[in-house]
Design a protein around this motif. Structure first.
Motif, PDB file in Angstrom:
ATOM      1  N   PHE A 327       0.840  -1.215   0.000  1.00  0.00           N
ATOM      2  CA  PHE A 327       0.000   0.000   0.000  1.00  0.00           C
ATOM      3  C   PHE A 327       0.869   1.257   0.000  1.00  0.00           C
ATOM      4  O   PHE A 327       0.628   2.218  -0.731  1.00  0.00           O
ATOM      5  CB  PHE A 327      -0.896   0.049   1.242  1.00  0.00           C
ATOM      6  N   TRP A 328       1.887   1.222   0.845  1.00  0.00           N
ATOM      7  CA  TRP A 328       2.689   2.435   1.066  1.00  0.00           C
ATOM      8  C   TRP A 328       3.588   2.699  -0.122  1.00  0.00           C
ATOM      9  O   TRP A 328       3.834   3.844  -0.491  1.00  0.00           O
ATOM     10  CB  TRP A 328       3.458   2.312   2.386  1.00  0.00           C
ATOM     11  N   GLN A 329       4.037   1.611  -0.745  1.00  0.00           N
ATOM     12  CA  GLN A 329       4.840   1.751  -1.958  1.00  0.00           C
ATOM     13  C   GLN A 329       3.997   2.415  -3.053  1.00  0.00           C
ATOM     14  O   GLN A 329       4.467   3.310  -3.762  1.00  0.00           O
ATOM     15  CB  GLN A 329       5.318   0.351  -2.383  1.00  0.00           C
ATOM     16  N   VAL A 330       2.735   1.982  -3.174  1.00  0.00           N
ATOM     17  CA  VAL A 330       1.853   2.561  -4.201  1.00  0.00           C
ATOM     18  C   VAL A 330       1.561   4.039  -3.881  1.00  0.00           C
ATOM     19  O   VAL A 330       1.524   4.885  -4.777  1.00  0.00           O
ATOM     20  CB  VAL A 330       0.548   1.744  -4.339  1.00  0.00           C
ATOM     21  N   VAL A 357       6.305  -0.006   6.861  1.00  0.00           N
ATOM     22  CA  VAL A 357       5.703   1.315   6.675  1.00  0.00           C
ATOM     23  C   VAL A 357       6.788   2.376   6.694  1.00  0.00           C
ATOM     24  O   VAL A 357       6.799   3.291   5.868  1.00  0.00           O
ATOM     25  CB  VAL A 357       4.735   1.695   7.828  1.00  0.00           C
ATOM     26  N   LEU A 358       7.689   2.257   7.652  1.00  0.00           N
ATOM     27  CA  LEU A 358       8.649   3.337   7.873  1.00  0.00           C
ATOM     28  C   LEU A 358       9.628   3.506   6.721  1.00  0.00           C
ATOM     29  O   LEU A 358      10.239   4.550   6.574  1.00  0.00           O
ATOM     30  CB  LEU A 358       9.402   3.120   9.191  1.00  0.00           C
ATOM     31  N   SER A 359       9.756   2.489   5.862  1.00  0.00           N
ATOM     32  CA  SER A 359      10.694   2.654   4.753  1.00  0.00           C
ATOM     33  C   SER A 359      10.102   3.439   3.578  1.00  0.00           C
ATOM     34  O   SER A 359      10.770   3.636   2.577  1.00  0.00           O
ATOM     35  CB  SER A 359      11.246   1.298   4.304  1.00  0.00           C
ATOM     36  N   TYR A 360       8.867   3.882   3.718  1.00  0.00           N
ATOM     37  CA  TYR A 360       8.295   4.733   2.664  1.00  0.00           C
ATOM     38  C   TYR A 360       8.084   6.131   3.214  1.00  0.00           C
ATOM     39  O   TYR A 360       7.845   6.300   4.417  1.00  0.00           O
ATOM     40  CB  TYR A 360       6.980   4.130   2.165  1.00  0.00           C
ATOM     41  N   SER A 361       8.149   7.127   2.336  1.00  0.00           N
ATOM     42  CA  SER A 361       8.090   8.496   2.857  1.00  0.00           C
ATOM     43  C   SER A 361       6.654   8.903   3.219  1.00  0.00           C
ATOM     44  O   SER A 361       6.428   9.550   4.224  1.00  0.00           O
ATOM     45  CB  SER A 361       8.687   9.475   1.848  1.00  0.00           C
ATOM     46  N   LEU A 362       5.709   8.529   2.377  1.00  0.00           N
ATOM     47  CA  LEU A 362       4.295   8.865   2.586  1.00  0.00           C
ATOM     48  C   LEU A 362       4.062  10.372   2.719  1.00  0.00           C
ATOM     49  O   LEU A 362       3.070  10.819   3.295  1.00  0.00           O
ATOM     50  CB  LEU A 362       3.725   8.111   3.805  1.00  0.00           C
ATOM     51  N   HIS A 386       1.717   6.153  12.143  1.00  0.00           N
ATOM     52  CA  HIS A 386       2.719   5.621  11.219  1.00  0.00           C
ATOM     53  C   HIS A 386       2.415   5.901   9.754  1.00  0.00           C
ATOM     54  O   HIS A 386       3.322   6.054   8.950  1.00  0.00           O
ATOM     55  CB  HIS A 386       2.905   4.126  11.451  1.00  0.00           C
ATOM     56  N   VAL A 387       1.146   5.949   9.409  1.00  0.00           N
ATOM     57  CA  VAL A 387       0.814   6.238   8.013  1.00  0.00           C
ATOM     58  C   VAL A 387       0.641   7.750   7.840  1.00  0.00           C
ATOM     59  O   VAL A 387       1.236   8.361   6.963  1.00  0.00           O
ATOM     60  CB  VAL A 387      -0.467   5.479   7.577  1.00  0.00           C
ATOM     61  N   GLY A 388      -0.136   8.344   8.723  1.00  0.00           N
ATOM     62  CA  GLY A 388      -0.425   9.778   8.592  1.00  0.00           C
ATOM     63  C   GLY A 388       0.600  10.675   9.249  1.00  0.00           C
ATOM     64  O   GLY A 388       0.510  11.898   9.143  1.00  0.00           O
ATOM     65  N   LYS A 389       1.597  10.085   9.933  1.00  0.00           N
ATOM     66  CA  LYS A 389       2.670  10.850  10.602  1.00  0.00           C
ATOM     67  C   LYS A 389       2.096  11.962  11.472  1.00  0.00           C
ATOM     68  O   LYS A 389       2.649  13.066  11.530  1.00  0.00           O
ATOM     69  CB  LYS A 389       3.646  11.448   9.575  1.00  0.00           C
ATOM     70  N   GLU A 390       0.967  11.704  12.042  1.00  0.00           N
ATOM     71  CA  GLU A 390       0.261  12.648  12.920  1.00  0.00           C
ATOM     72  C   GLU A 390      -0.069  13.964  12.242  1.00  0.00           C
ATOM     73  O   GLU A 390      -0.322  14.982  12.884  1.00  0.00           O
ATOM     74  CB  GLU A 390       1.073  12.898  14.205  1.00  0.00           C
TER      75      GLU A 390
END
Ligand code: WT7
Length: 632
Positions: A327-330, A357-362, A386-390
Motif C-alpha cells: 500500500f505504502w509503496q503505491v 511502513v517506515l521505509s516509505y516516505s508517505l 505511522h501512516v499519517g505521521k500525525e
C-alpha cells in the motif's frame, strides 16, 4: 463546476441548519451544479410508510455525462484513472478524462452490439482491472442497470443474484490475480450459468491469457468485439428515478437483497459526500482500496471521484503482496494524497514489521479515511501515527450499501476527529437514536438504535423485485424511520460512536453476512442436522464466524468433518464466508418455543461463560454445560 465544498466549522453548522429547515432548497442548490438534460419539477416526494422516496422527479440526465463529458473541455488531459496491477513488476496504466471517455463509449458500443438495451440488467463479475470500471460506466451510459458481484463469491451466490435480477448478460474475464494466486473466474461463471436461463450473452475480457471454455453463440471475447466500434456513444437520457444499479447485500433473514439506487439522487449524494468528507482539491490523487464489488468501490472509487473531476486510483492487488509494504509503496509511487481503506487492512498490516511502513516516505498523504466497521483505537492510532505521521486527519466514515454514500463522518480538516468516533452527520443527514420502543432519545451521553428520520438523495429506493422486503427490512421496525440495523452511542458533546450491528448480521473484514445465510449453507452439508452461527471478536477481521453444528452421527474424525463443512460454505457463498471455528455439539440452547438463544452462543464464542444469565427456561439446560466444555 461549483462544488458546495464546506470550508469551515461554521459553514458546516450553517449547512446543517439549512438542510433541516429547508432540505429541498439545500439539495436543489447542490443538484443545480450538475448537468441535467431537463431540470426536475419536484425536488422531493416522500413517505417512509410504503416507503416512497423520489428525488428530483421529472429531471432528465445521464450520470456518465456528469462523470465524463462535462469534464472534457476543462479536464480532457487530466488523469481520470490510474490503474496499478497486482504485480509491481507489471506496468501501470493511466487514462485521461478524454481516454476514459473513449474507453467507456467503446465498451458501451460493445454492449449495444450484443443486444443490451436501456433497463436491461447486466451482471459484472470481474477482477479489479480497468475494463471493470469501463464496464460499469458503459452500462450507465446506455441506461442498463449494473449489478456488480464481487469476484470472490461462489457460483451459487452468483446464480442466485443473476436470477433475482433477471440479468441478460454477464461481463467477466478469463481469470484474475489475487496476490500470489490466480483464480479461474470464467470457470465460476460457467458453473453459475448452468442455472441462469435469463443470460443470453457473456463477454469475456482477457486478463491472464488463459484458454477458457467459450460457449458457442453465448460467449464472446471483448477484444474481438471492440475492434470495430466507435469511440463515441450517445448517452441515454435517464429519468432521475430510473434505476442506476443493483447491489446485493446480506440481511438478517433470507437470501441477500438487491439494494436499488437511482440515477439522480445517487449522483448528487456520491459527489457531495466525496468532496466534503475528503476535502478533495483539484490536483489530488485519491485512492480508495475497496473492490468495485462493494458499495465503497462504486461510490468512492468510481462515481464520487469522477463526478468531481478527480484522479482516482484503482489497485488490482492485495495489501500483503508481494509484502506488507505494498500500500505504502503505491502511495509513494503515485503521490497519493487521500487514502481510504478498511480497519481490517490496517490491522492485518499492524501485526507485521514496522519497517514495512517506515521505509516509505508517505509525504504526499494529506487525508486518511476508514470504512466498513468500527475502527478500534489501537488501529486508529497506528494509522494516524505511522501512516499519517500525525499530520493527516483520519476520517472514520459510517455508512451502508443502502445509504449510497457516507452518512456520519468528520469532514477532513473542517470538523474535528476523535479515535473510534464517526463523529458528525453530513449536512442533509438527520440521524437519531431511539430506544427499544422507537422513542427518540434526545439527550447526550446515551446509547440507542441508529435511525434516520428524513430522506437524503443517496438512499435506497427499493429492494429489487420485492418492495415489501424493503419496507419490512428498513422501515417497519420503527414507525416513520429508516432503521440502520446498527447500535450507536452519542457522547456528551453529541459525537456519534457506532457500536455495530444489533441484528443477526456479522461484519467480517468489513463485509456483511447474515447468520441465517451461513447457517443455510452449512446445513447443505449431508452430515449436518442443524447449525447456529454467531460472530466473535477477531483481531484482524473485526468479527470472526463461529458455527455450532449438530451432526447426524458422531463423526469419526472431527477435523475431516470441519473441512467438509468449510468446503460447503465456500461452495455456497464463497471463501470470504469461511467459518473460523466450528464446534460440533449434540444440541443447541433453545427456548421451549424452539428459538435458539443466540445470546448464550455469543457469550461462549467470545470466551466469556462466567455470566450466561438465566438458562433455566431452556428446553434442555444441560446442553449449555456441554457447549461450554467444548468451546474452541
Ligand atoms: C455496515 C454496512 C458502507 C461501506 C462498507 C460496508 C458497518 C460501516 C462503519 C464505520 C462502524 C461501520 C455498520 C454498517 N460500518 N462503516 N465507519 N464504523 N461501523 O457496507 O456492507 O453495507 O455494511 O458496516 O455496521 O451497518 P455494508
Amino acid at each position: 463546476m461549483q462544488s458546495h465544498q464546506i470550508k469551515s466549522f461554521e459553514e458546516y453548522q450553517n449547512a446543517c441548519q439549512r438542510s433541516v429547515s429547508d432540505p429541498e432548497g439545500f439539495w436543489s442548490d447542490i443538484a443545480s451544479t450538475f448537468t441535467w438534460r431537463k431540470k426536475w419539477n419536484t425536488t422531493l416526494e416522500w413517505n417512509f410508510e410504503e416507503p416512497n422516496v423520489k428525488w428530483f422527479k421529472g429531471g432528465k440526465l445521464n450520470i456518465t455525462e456528469n462523470c465524463l463529458d462535462r469534464h472534457l473541455k476543462t479536464r480532457g488531459n487530466k488523469l481520470a484513472l490510474i490503474w496499478e496491477p497486482n504485480d509491481p513488476k507489471e506496468r501501470f496504466v493511466r487514462y485521461t478524462y478524454r481516454e476514459l471517455y473513449e474507453k467507456v463509449c467503446q465498451f458501451a458500443n460493445v454492449l449495444k452490439k450484443n443486444g443490451v438495451q436501456k433497463g436491461d440488467r447486466v451482471c459484472i463479475y470481474m477482477p479489479m482491472i480497468p475494463e471493470l470500471a469501463f464496464a460499469v460506466l458503459a452500462c450507465a451510459r446506455i441506461g442498463a442497470v449494473h449489478s456488480v458481484i464481487f469476484a470472490g463469491f461462489s457460483a451459487v451466490s452468483m446464480s442466485d443474484r443473476i436470477n433475482d435480477a433477471g440479468a441478460k448478460m454477464v461481463l467477466t474475464s478469463d481469470g484474475l490475480n489475487r496476490g500470489a494466486k490466480q483464480i479461474p473466474v470464467k470457470r465460476v461463471v460457467d458453473e453459475a450459468l448452468e442455472s441462469c436461463p435469463s443470460v443470453e450473452k457473456v463477454i469475456v475480457v482477457e486478463r491472464l491469457g488463459w484458454a477458457v471454455n467459450m460457449v458457442e453463440g453465448r460467449d464472446v471475447w471483448f477484444h474481438d468485439e471492440v475492434k470495430d466500434v466507435a469511440k463515441d456513444c450517445p448517452a441515454e437520457e435517464m429519468d432521475a428515478e430510473d434505476m442506476l444499479f443493483i447491489l446485493y447485500t446480506s440481511g438478517s433473514t433470507g437470501k441477500p437483497k438487491g439494494v436499488v439506487h437511482t440515477c439522480g439522487g445517487y449522483m448528487v449524494y456520491a459527489q457531495y459526500s466525496f468532496m466534503n468528507v475528503f476535502q478533495y482539491q483539484e490536483s489530488d490523487v485519491f485512492w480508495c482500496t475497496a473492490d468495485i464489488g462493494w458499495v465503497t468501490g462504486h461510490t468512492y472509487l468510481l462515481y464520487g471521484p469522477l463526478l468531481s473531476g478527480a484522479t482516482t486510483l484503482m489497485f488490482e492487488g492485495v495489501p500483503t503482496y508481494p509484502d506488507n509494504g505494498r500500500f505504502w509503496q503505491v502511495c509513494d509511487k503515485f503521490g497519493v494524497n487521500i487514502f481510504y481503506t478498511a480497519p481490517t487492512a490496517i490491522r492485518s498490516l499492524m501485526g507485521g514489521d514496522i519497517d514495512d511502513v517506515l521505509s516509505y516516505s508517505l509525504d504526499s498523504l494529506k487525508v486518511l479515511g476508514s470504512v466498513g466497521e468500527p475502527i478500534n483505537e489501537e488501529a486508529w492510532h497506528w494509522y494516524h501515527t505511522h501512516v499519517g505521521k500525525e499530520r493527516c486527519p483520519v476520517v472514520d466514515t459510517w455508512w451502508q450499501t443502502e445509504t449510497g454514500g457516507i452518512m456520519i463522518s468528520s469532514l477532513a480538516n473542517v470538523t474535528p476527529t476523535k479515535p473510534a468516533h464517526a463523529a458528525f452527520p453530513l449536512p442533509g443527514i438527520q440521524p437519531i437514536l431511539v430506544d427499544a420502543e422507537g422513542n427518540e432519545i434526545t439527550d447526550n451521553e446515551v446509547e440507542g438504535y441508529l435511525c434516520v428520520k428524513f430522506p437524503w438523495p443517496g438512499m435506497i429506493r427499493t429492494t429489487y423485485g420485492d418492495h415489501e422486503r424493503c419496507r419490512l427490512s428498513y422501515f417497519s421496525t420503527y414507525k416513520g424511520l429508516y432503521f440502520t440495523g446498527d447500535g450507536a452511542k452519542r457522547d456528551e458533546n453529541g459525537w456519534y460512536r457506532i457500536i455495530g450491528r444489533v441484528d443477526d448480521v456479522i461484519n467480517v473484514s468489513g463485509h456483511r453476512f447474515g447468520t441465517a445465510e451461513i447457517e443455510e449453507a452449512i446445513n447443505h452439508n449431508e452430515h449436518v442436522v442443524e447449525s447456529a452461527v454467531v460472530g466473535f471478536p477477531h483481531d484482524v477481521k473485526g468479527q470472526g464466524i463461529y458455527a455450532f453444528v449438530i451432526c447426524k452421527d458422531k463423526p469419526e474424525r472431527e477435523d475431516y468433518l470441519r473441512a467438509e463443512i468449510i468446503e460447503t460454505v465456500v461452495e455456497k457463498i464463497g471463501k470470504i464466508a469461511k467459518p473460523d471455528k466450528i464446534q460440533i455439539v449434540s444440541g443447541l440452547p433453545k427456548t421451549r418455543s424452539g428459538k435458539i438463544m443466540r445470546r448464550i452462543l455469543r457469550k461462549v464464542a467470545e470466551g466469556d461463560t462466567s455470566n450466561l444469565g438465566d438458562t433455566s427456561t431452556l428446553l434442555d439446560p444441560d446442553v449449555v454445560d456441554e457447549i461450554k466444555a467444548g468451546a474452541l
